[in-house]
Design an enzyme around this catalytic site. Structure first.
Site, short mmCIF file in Angstrom:
data_model
loop_
_atom_site.label_atom_id
_atom_site.label_comp_id
_atom_site.label_asym_id
_atom_site.label_seq_id
_atom_site.Cartn_x
_atom_site.Cartn_y
_atom_site.Cartn_z
N GLN B 130 -5.67 -2.68 -1.66
CA GLN B 130 -6.12 -2.01 -2.87
C GLN B 130 -6.73 -3.01 -3.84
O GLN B 130 -6.08 -4.01 -4.16
CB GLN B 130 -4.91 -1.31 -3.51
N GLY B 131 -7.95 -2.77 -4.30
CA GLY B 131 -8.59 -3.66 -5.27
C GLY B 131 -8.71 -3.01 -6.63
O GLY B 131 -9.78 -2.52 -7.00
N SER B 133 -6.34 -4.18 -9.77
CA SER B 133 -6.06 -5.16 -10.82
C SER B 133 -7.04 -6.33 -10.76
O SER B 133 -7.50 -6.72 -9.70
CB SER B 133 -4.65 -5.72 -10.66
N GLU B 247 2.25 12.19 -3.60
CA GLU B 247 3.56 11.89 -3.00
C GLU B 247 4.53 11.37 -4.05
O GLU B 247 5.23 10.39 -3.85
CB GLU B 247 3.40 10.90 -1.85
N SER B 373 4.01 -1.75 -15.46
CA SER B 373 5.18 -2.54 -15.84
C SER B 373 6.16 -1.69 -16.65
O SER B 373 5.81 -0.62 -17.15
CB SER B 373 4.74 -3.74 -16.68
N GLU B 375 7.07 -2.15 -19.54
CA GLU B 375 6.54 -1.98 -20.90
C GLU B 375 5.54 -0.82 -20.94
O GLU B 375 5.54 -0.02 -21.88
CB GLU B 375 5.88 -3.27 -21.37
#
Lengths: 357, 392
Positions: B130-131, B133, B247, B373, B375
């Protein structure tokens, strides 16, 4: 699968909320707890009796609605920090209903109608967790001292745990030899009671042990559900206050320092909701892991409510420490319930030992 | 209210359990300990396991039959995941393809794309990564700057992606790239890009555990075919956001089941050392048992809501915070109670056999960072559930 309550129980829950908001709003409850000798509204308890609330834990055949409905009602009572010994009364009704005999039937009826009957088990002011009693039952006579009896001074009868079994002691004509225990929660009045009275044996031996174990589970479920209501309302009060109160030109609610803590409060509250209703459902359906799940719910909800209600005071700042504002009522009731019907530590140990394979 | 599985669901669970008992020859923790393995051969173990699952019909079970699934509901999926965790089965190499890209192709892809990519994804002939971030765009994903410029039948992609799980072994990558530099959300498109080409370089990143499951991926005019855009041009953000919702129930019971095996392992090790009955040990174990059971209660509630067709509520953020932060408390406690032996790496002959404690201790640090995250989850709860205002 379905998490939501069915129609009957959802209706009971919403009508209970309406009843309590009309008949026992926090402002009114505060006035009663500050002025009445009992700390709760006797007329309202009689009304609850007429409506069948004290018998909720009984099966539907016996006029109740079962554990799940009971949990839903205790949840609502937590939201208004409902004063008095309702939880203990409901547990006592269920306990008497499991006993045989005319005396048991008579007192079950009276308690179900809202007359105050409560269990008297604890003998130590250092811990209310179950412990073998020293109070004796010999020749039809109860001798011993029970402590932290909920609303004990005003009870019409006590269900006393003794060395000889569970014994019903009606209020003597001269009244109880009771010393009030004034605690931080003014809406819960405990008493230490010296007993030297005739009593009626309701259950003995293994039957008494099983009955008291069942009562402990009922009490723990009710306490956990009440803790859920306390923290749910405390979270609402906290967030509402931060929306209105401004500092540095912005509502407090816009500060991330408070937002993340409010998120934790919600996580604790929602997790308690999952645990409490799962436990109530399991108990109602006699699932094999029901007792374990009740211990999980009580062990989780106690510290969760303490954290949420503590934060509720902190979110309010200075006014949170005043008698006038409501947050303290929630923190105080939480502390009371943490110690009753099995402490967090007691239930954690039960959960550890009762963990399904 | 009803939290019971149906008879058919219970039968399914028993069937999976029996199948695992006879088909999973070694729990994955034992593969990891085997000195004969290196990182590549462990990936091969996982690839073989994916094929075994596929042959038995346990892969991508929620997908329509047309695309290799069984069309089962969330509850069955959750049961399967819990049983796989309980047995310590290897994670399949194509988990990102199967949990994210596959459903995205089924919902948003072209017929052509589905036919081209889905069979090889399921057979593990092609491994996907997966690209999303980037070095400058983690939690604030929409600020991504990798760009794609049209070039005939192709787009040329330039930029950098990071934290690319399975990058070092992948053949294909699904990439979010800018096709419009101005439009924050509407300027993002979703590309399928082959890794084996001149314009793509994958560099492994060494993690705190010492392994390199992640990588960073550099694009320097890499080619992606125009027909390999998923959804329309500029729809990439929408596609990406919906695929994060697929899912949702799969993890509902997996983490509590996995943590049960941790708790079992701790109790076993503490019994052997004679410490299991010490009151201070029992106090900490009791608290961990309670918290894990509450995670399961939250999971059951999520599943029940999905099964009843209710829109998912705030549960997913609460669950994410719950299982990821619990994993840290659980492994912290394990390393405290088991003592220094729990710090031994799996390949050390003196390491505890029941679990790779040292690895789990480190891996627990990743859980509160990836997939939004802690946060970010708290921001989501504060803003979307509690409706607390944004500061001006």
């Amino acid at each position: 699968m379905q998490f939501d309550l069915d129609e009957d129980r959802a209706l009971l829950k919403s009508s209970t909320r309406e009843l309590l908001e009309n008949e026992s709003p926090v402002a009114e409850a505060r006035a009663i707890m500050e002025t009445s000798p009992e700390g709760y509204d006797r007329a309202l308890y009689a009304q609850l009796g007429e409506l069948g609330y004290p018998g909720l834990l009984l099966s539907e055949d016996a006029g109740g609605m079962g554990a799940l409905a009971f949990a839903a009602v205790m949840h609502e009572m937590g939201r208004v920090a409902f004063p008095g010994p309702f939880l203990d009364l409901a547990v006592a009704v269920a306990a008497i209903s499991a006993c045989e005999g005319d005396e048991a039937r008579k007192w079950q009826e009276r308690a179900a109608a809202g007359e105050l009957v409560v269990l008297a088990r604890s003998e130590s002011r250092a811990s209310l967790d179950p412990c073998p009693p020293a109070t004796r039952f010999e020749d039809g006579h109860v001798r011993g001292t029970k402590t932290f009896v909920p609303s004990g001074a005003h009870a019409e009868a006590l269900l006393v745990e003794t060395t000889g079994g569970l014994v019903l002691v009606p209020r003597p004509e001269s009244g109880w030899d009771a010393q009030p225990l004034v605690t931080l929660d003014h809406a819960q009045r405990f008493a230490e009671i010296r007993l030297d009275h005739p009593g009626v044996l309701l259950a003995e031996g293994a039957a008494a042990v099983a009955l008291l174990a069942r009562s402990q589970v009922h009490g723990a479920l009710g306490a956990a559900a009440c803790l859920l209501g306390l923290m749910e309302r405390a979270l609402e009060l906290a967030v509402d206050y931060t929306r209105e109160r401004e500092a540095f030109g912005a509502p407090l609610a816009s500060f991330q320092a408070l937002q993340h803590r409010a998120a934790d409060m919600l996580a604790r509250t929602e997790s308690s909701r999952s645990a409490v209703y799962r436990a109530g459902w399991a108990l109602e359906h006699d699932e094999p892991d029901a007792d374990y799940l009740v211990s999980v719910a009580k062990a989780y909800a106690g510290p969760a409510a303490r954290a949420v209600c503590g934060e509720c005071i902190q979110f309010h700042g200075g006014v949170g420490y005043t008698w006038e504002y409501d947050p303290h009522l929630y923190l105080k009731r939480t502390k009371t319930l943490e110690q009753q019907h099995g402490t967090t530590a007691w239930h954690e140990q039960r959960a550890l030992d009762g963990r399904p394979a | 209210m009803d939290l019971r599985f149906t008879d058919a669901q219970v039968a399914f669970r028993d069937e999976v359990r029996a199948w695992l008992a006879s088909n999973l020859t070694r729990p994955f923790r034992e593969e990891v300990r085997d000195p004969a393995h290196d990182a590549d051969s462990l990936v091969e173990v996982r690839r073989q396991w994916q094929r075994k699952l596929q042959a038995a019909g346990y892969l991508a079970m929620g997908w329509p039959e047309e695309w290799g699934g069984r069309g089962v509901g969330e509850v069955e999926n959750a049961i399967l995941e819990a049983e796989l965790a309980r047995a310590d089965a290897p994670q399949v190499p194509n988990f990102l393809g199967i949990s994210l890209l596959g459903p995205a192709l089924i919902h948003h892809g072209s017929e052509e794309q589905r036919r081209r990519f889905i069979p090889k994804m399921l057979s593990c002939e092609e491994i996907w990564c997966q690209g999303f971030s980037e070095p400058g765009s983690g939690s604030d994903l929409a600020s991504l700057r990798t760009r794609a410029e049209p070039d005939g039948d192709h787009y040329r992609i330039t930029g950098q992606k990071v934290w690319t799980t399975f990058g070092p072994w992948a053949n294909w990558i699904f990439v979010l790239a800018r096709t419009d530099m101005e439009d924050r959300y509407g300027g993002i498109s979703f590309f399928l890009v082959p890794i084996e080409q001149d314009g793509v370089e994958v560099r492994p990143i060494k993690q705190i555990s010492g392994e390199s499951e992640f990588g960073e991926v550099f694009f320097d005019g890499a080619l992606a075919r125009r027909e390999h855009i998923v959804g329309e041009l500029g729809e990439g953000w929408r596609v990406a956001m919906t695929l994060l919702g697929y899912e949702r129930g799969a993890a509902a019971l997996r983490y509590p089941a996995e943590y049960d095996t941790f708790l079992d392992g701790m109790v076993q090790a503490l019994r052997e050392s004679g410490d299991a009955e010490r009151p201070e040990v029992r106090a900490r174990l009791g608290q961990l048992v309670v918290e894990n059971e509450v995670l399961r209660a939250n999971g059951l509630r999520t599943l029940a809501n999905l099964a009843a067709g209710n829109a998912p509520g705030p549960e997913s953020s609460i669950e994410k915070i719950g299982w990821s932060e619990y994993a840290q408390r659980l492994t912290d406690t394990a390393l405290d109670l088991l003592g220094p032996q729990a710090q031994l790496v799996a390949t050390d002959p003196h390491a505890r056999p029941e679990l790779d404690w040292a690895y789990q201790y480190m891996w627990a640090r990743a859980g509160t960072i990836y997939s939004g995250s802690s946060e970010i989850q708290r921001n989501i709860i504060a803003k979307r559930v509690l409706r607390m205002p944004t500061k001006r």
